[in-house]
Design an enzyme around this catalytic site. Structure first.
Site, PDB file in Angstrom:
ATOM      1  N   GLY A  19     -20.522 -76.032  48.811  1.00  0.00           N
ATOM      2  CA  GLY A  19     -20.949 -76.872  47.690  1.00  0.00           C
ATOM      3  C   GLY A  19     -21.290 -76.008  46.500  1.00  0.00           C
ATOM      4  N   SER A  20     -22.205 -76.486  45.667  1.00  0.00           N
ATOM      5  CA  SER A  20     -22.520 -75.765  44.424  1.00  0.00           C
ATOM      6  C   SER A  20     -23.389 -74.539  44.707  1.00  0.00           C
ATOM      7  CB  SER A  20     -23.241 -76.708  43.462  1.00  0.00           C
ATOM      8  OG  SER A  20     -24.445 -77.153  44.062  1.00  0.00           O
TER       9      SER A  20
ATOM     10  N   VAL B 137     -27.282 -75.351  45.039  1.00  0.00           N
ATOM     11  CA  VAL B 137     -27.744 -75.869  46.342  1.00  0.00           C
ATOM     12  C   VAL B 137     -27.660 -74.763  47.395  1.00  0.00           C
ATOM     13  CG1 VAL B 137     -27.327 -77.580  48.155  1.00  0.00           C
ATOM     14  CG2 VAL B 137     -27.199 -78.269  45.756  1.00  0.00           C
ATOM     15  N   GLY B 138     -26.596 -73.969  47.348  1.00  0.00           N
ATOM     16  CA  GLY B 138     -26.461 -72.858  48.307  1.00  0.00           C
ATOM     17  C   GLY B 138     -27.632 -71.891  48.195  1.00  0.00           C
TER      18      GLY B 138
ATOM     19  N   GLU C  95     -20.244 -71.209  51.006  1.00  0.00           N
ATOM     20  CA  GLU C  95     -19.130 -71.070  50.077  1.00  0.00           C
ATOM     21  C   GLU C  95     -19.454 -71.932  48.879  1.00  0.00           C
ATOM     22  OE1 GLU C  95     -16.824 -69.019  49.745  1.00  0.00           O
ATOM     23  OE2 GLU C  95     -17.213 -68.143  51.697  1.00  0.00           O
TER      24      GLU C  95
ATOM     25  N   CYS D 149     -12.700 -76.055  44.184  1.00  0.00           N
ATOM     26  CA  CYS D 149     -13.548 -74.866  44.008  1.00  0.00           C
ATOM     27  C   CYS D 149     -12.757 -73.748  43.359  1.00  0.00           C
ATOM     28  CB  CYS D 149     -14.109 -74.413  45.351  1.00  0.00           C
ATOM     29  SG  CYS D 149     -12.848 -74.147  46.590  1.00  0.00           S
TER      30      CYS D 149
END
Ligand code: NAD
Length: 502
Positions: free
Chosen positions: A226-227, A230-231, A249, A283
């Site tokens: 995800g973004s 958030v990671g 990722e 992505c």
């Protein structure tokens, strides 16, 4: 038909009494795909408890028998390919042909995992002591939380669920709140394939549900795509949890580099696909095309003319090149970056505009999040945000360069490093970029998008830290153990350590 969805824990479908959320089609905002339960901490904790309970028996099941369940799953996905593609097109707005390709990619991961069951799961190593046999053997971590984005709602979950499960982990899957219907279908197919109760569990919902999974100390491994933001939060929360592995990722600002000797048509086709396929919401989508200064006028003219002709419309119509962007929030964010490109000195070559596709007689009216390509020419410079930050939409900068050293500097001058394409006829030039640029996936005379499950997938810098995708995932979902067996009748130690007990 509207889906009324449930959570899935310990092999039971359950509809909690709490709040729900709707999944709507980005192409037709009036069309509801389904109502889904908004997962809470209690729902997440229940799913984790179910996964923890199922872990010992699943770990002890033969790896080959675990893998054979994936063969059954493959047959079900083949049976459902067209329906899955249609549901995906309705729910996330990608054109149905692209959705079908994504289902096939997920199927390839399932087939890969099936084959893995009979492949080695360790190494035989030598020992200093002739009578010792030494092995590297892999063991599963335990319970894995799989948290995924909306833009690849079928393939990305399978990239993570497949290797996690075949290696003996149990999982809790939290699909994106933008694509819960596809997430639910995945778990229904696992259930139909015969995966035992508690081995795969599903929690629907938004950040609250995802974060509750991350905060649960009984989760050993978080696999996130995800973004970056958030990671990063997941990594920060996990830092205080012992025995926690996180593999993420995340975003990108990928690019195509068009060299002086590039074939123009190939370079334009590669650029258009890189920038505008999936409306720039992969992505790996290119936000930048870095073009040699001698070629940039001709390139820009042909590129803009091609972009103007792109068919953007109903995702259920296979003739369209691309569909809408995912939701109104995304559309507004992209429009802000389009405006910023002008404020930051870009020469606008094509203005990105929100629009509704022409409705032909007899076809349903589309009131959705459609946005046309935005193209601008801009010099690279420090602190220019629109060419550094991920926009995640049909927003593209054409940036001139003088020589290959400058092209490398421009390419590397973002905080991301996911994907790169080089368009050149020279093997020396290709090799130079291959070695000097920072990326996870490199392409030559191709778009900078496109993955195959047996190749590594992932990036460097802010684009990721653990390759939690595709074949390489075994490194994230297992830990390596050394296993040493003595066949002598006396104890012998390495490094000449004496064994005399006195
Ligand atoms: P997102 O980060 O908004 O959401 C991803 C998932 O995280 C969703 O399931 C969401 O509910 C969950 N989530 C949100 N907040 C959370 C929290 N605090 N704790 C735990 N979970 C939380 O991403 P998105 O908008 O769905 O997808 C777009 C992003 O994903 C882009 O940045 C794109 O580049 C990236 N992406 C990366 C790859 C890759 O392989 N590098 C692949 C696909 C998408």
């Amino acid at each position: 038909m509207s889906i009324h969805a449930k959570h899935f824990a310990a092999g039971q479908w359950r509809k909690p009494a709490g709040k729900t959320f709707a999944s709507t089609s980005p192409a037709r905002l009036t069309e509801t795909i389904g109502e889904f339960p908004l997962g809470t901490k209690a729902d997440a904790d229940e799913a984790v408890a179910a996964a923890r309970k199922a872990f010992p028996a699943w770990r002890r099941t033969s790896r080959i028998l675990r893998a054979e369940l994936f063969d059954k799953l493959a047959q079900l996905v083949k049976r459902e390919t067209d329906d899955l593609a249609t549901l995906m097109a309705r729910e996330c707005g990608k054109v149905v042909t692209e959705c079908r390709a994504e289902v096939v990619e997920g199927l390839h991961m399932i087939q890969y995992v099936f084959g893995t069951g009979r492949m080695p799961m360790g190494d035989i190593l030598s020992s200093e002591i002739a009578e010792k046999d030494a092995f590297m053997r892999r063991k599963p971590w335990g319970v894995a939380a799989v948290i995924t984005p909306w833009n690849f709602p079928f393939a990305v979950p399978l990239w993570m669920l497949g290797p996690s499960l075949v290696e003996g982990n149990t999982v809790i899957f939290k699909p994106s709140e933008d694509t819960p219907a596809i997430g639910q279908r995945i778990v229904e197919l696992f259930e139909e394939a015969g995966f035992p109760a508690g081995v795969i569990n599903l929690v629907h919902g938004e950040a609250e549900a995802g974060e509750a999974l991350v905060r649960n100390p009984s989760v050993n491994c978080v696999l996130f795509t995800g973004s970056y933001e958030v990671g990063k939060r997941i990594a920060e929360i996990s830092a205080s949890i012992p025995d926690r592995i996180v593999a993420s990722e995340t975003g990108s600002k990928s690019a195509v580099i068009v060299c002086e000797d590039a074939k123009l048509d190939l370079a334009v086709t590669s650029g258009i696909i890189s920038a505008f396929k999936t409306s720039g919401q992969r992505c790996v989508s290119a936000g930048r095309i870095i073009v040699h200064e001698k070629l940039i006028d001709a390139y820009a003219e042909k590129f803009v003319a091609t972009a103007k002709r792109l068919k953007i419309g109903d995702p259920l119509d296979a003739n369209n090149f691309t569909g809408p962007v995912i939701n109104k929030t995304a559309l507004e964010k992209i429009e802000r970056y389009n405006a910023l490109s002008k404020e930051e000195g870009g020469e606008i070559l094509l203005v990105g505009q929100a629009f509704q596709p022409d409705c032909q007689a007899g076809k349903p009216d589309l009131r959705g999040c459609f946005l046309s390509p935005h193209i601008y020419r801009i010099k690279h410079g420090p602190k220019v945000r629109c060419i550094r930050e991920e926009v995640f939409g049909p927003h593209l900068a054409l940036i001139p360069f003088k020589d290959n050293e400058e092209a490398v500097r421009i390419y590397n001058d973002t905080e991301y490093g996911l994907s790169l394409a080089i368009i050149t006829e020279s093997y020396r030039t290709m090799r130079y970029f291959r070695d000097e640029c920072e990326y996870g996936m490199g392409y030559v005379n191709l778009p900078c998008i496109g993955a195959e499950v047996h190749l590594p997938f992932g990036g460097v810098k802010k684009s990721g830290n653990g390759h939690p995708s595709a074949a390489g995932l075994i490194e994230a979902v297992t830990h390596k153990t050394a296993w040493t067996v003595n066949h002598a009748e006396e104890v012998k130690m390495a490094q000449g350590l004496t064994t005399e007990v006195k």
